[in-house]
Design a protein around this motif. Structure first.
Motif, PDB file in Angstrom:
ATOM      1  N   CYS A   2       0.839  -1.192   0.000  1.00 21.78           N
ATOM      2  CA  CYS A   2       0.000   0.000   0.000  1.00 21.78           C
ATOM      3  C   CYS A   2       0.877   1.246   0.000  1.00 21.78           C
ATOM      4  O   CYS A   2       1.942   1.260   0.624  1.00 21.78           O
ATOM      5  N   GLN A   4       0.931   5.690   0.202  1.00 18.03           N
ATOM      6  CA  GLN A   4       0.243   6.942   0.477  1.00 18.03           C
ATOM      7  C   GLN A   4       1.146   8.067  -0.001  1.00 18.03           C
ATOM      8  O   GLN A   4       2.306   8.164   0.392  1.00 18.03           O
ATOM      9  N   VAL A  21      -4.854   6.578   1.117  1.00 17.81           N
ATOM     10  CA  VAL A  21      -4.020   5.389   0.952  1.00 17.81           C
ATOM     11  C   VAL A  21      -4.472   4.628  -0.288  1.00 17.81           C
ATOM     12  O   VAL A  21      -5.663   4.373  -0.470  1.00 17.81           O
ATOM     13  N   ARG A  23      -4.739   1.329  -1.605  1.00 12.85           N
ATOM     14  CA  ARG A  23      -4.750   0.022  -0.949  1.00 12.85           C
ATOM     15  C   ARG A  23      -4.408  -1.127  -1.903  1.00 12.85           C
ATOM     16  O   ARG A  23      -4.783  -1.119  -3.065  1.00 12.85           O
ATOM     17  N   CYS A  24      -3.736  -2.118  -1.345  1.00 11.28           N
ATOM     18  CA  CYS A  24      -3.475  -3.352  -2.088  1.00 11.28           C
ATOM     19  C   CYS A  24      -4.350  -4.464  -1.485  1.00 11.28           C
ATOM     20  O   CYS A  24      -5.107  -4.230  -0.545  1.00 11.28           O
ATOM     21  N   SER A  26      -3.573  -6.824   0.443  1.00 10.11           N
ATOM     22  CA  SER A  26      -3.207  -7.170   1.820  1.00 10.11           C
ATOM     23  C   SER A  26      -3.558  -6.086   2.828  1.00 10.11           C
ATOM     24  O   SER A  26      -3.203  -6.200   4.004  1.00 10.11           O
ATOM     25  N   TYR A  27      -4.245  -5.034   2.408  1.00 15.31           N
ATOM     26  CA  TYR A  27      -4.564  -3.930   3.304  1.00 15.31           C
ATOM     27  C   TYR A  27      -5.364  -4.421   4.512  1.00 15.31           C
ATOM     28  O   TYR A  27      -6.303  -5.198   4.377  1.00 15.31           O
ATOM     29  N   HIS A  32       1.094  -5.817   7.901  1.00 10.55           N
ATOM     30  CA  HIS A  32       1.148  -5.093   6.624  1.00 10.55           C
ATOM     31  C   HIS A  32       1.240  -3.606   6.910  1.00 10.55           C
ATOM     32  O   HIS A  32       0.511  -3.071   7.737  1.00 10.55           O
ATOM     33  N   VAL A  34       1.865   0.613   5.429  1.00  5.23           N
ATOM     34  CA  VAL A  34       1.626   1.560   4.339  1.00  5.23           C
ATOM     35  C   VAL A  34       2.920   2.324   4.115  1.00  5.23           C
ATOM     36  O   VAL A  34       3.481   2.912   5.030  1.00  5.23           O
TER      37      VAL A  34
END
Length: 77
Positions: A2, A4, A21, A23-24, A26-27, A32, A34
């Motif tokens: 992720c 930002q 953010v 997000r991917c 895995s957020y 995990h 950022v």
């Protein structure tokens, strides 16, 4: 991963804008994180701009007497 995006003024490092953010998949999972990416914009915020630069915008310039508009009614061809 992720990301930002954070935009900071280049001279004073004050915050210009903080994006949401990106997000991917895995957020929100434990462990995990950022990753913040910084982009420097402009020069300085209004609170940190120098007095000299601020006073330059208030400078009054005298009229040169010239005009960009045609000064006579005669047309030149």
């Amino acid at each position: 991963m992720c990301y930002q995006l954070v935009e900071l003024y280049s001279a004073c490092r004050c915050l210009y804008y903080q994006h949401a953010v990106d997000r991917c998949a895995s957020y929100g999972r434990r462990g995990h994180s950022v990753e913040k990416r910084v982009i420097f914009v402009g020069y300085a915020c209004t609170a940190h701009a120098s007095r000299q630069a601020a006073s330059a915008s208030n400078h009054k310039y005298s009229d040169s007497g010239y005009s960009s508009y045609r000064s006579s009614s005669r047309s030149y061809r």
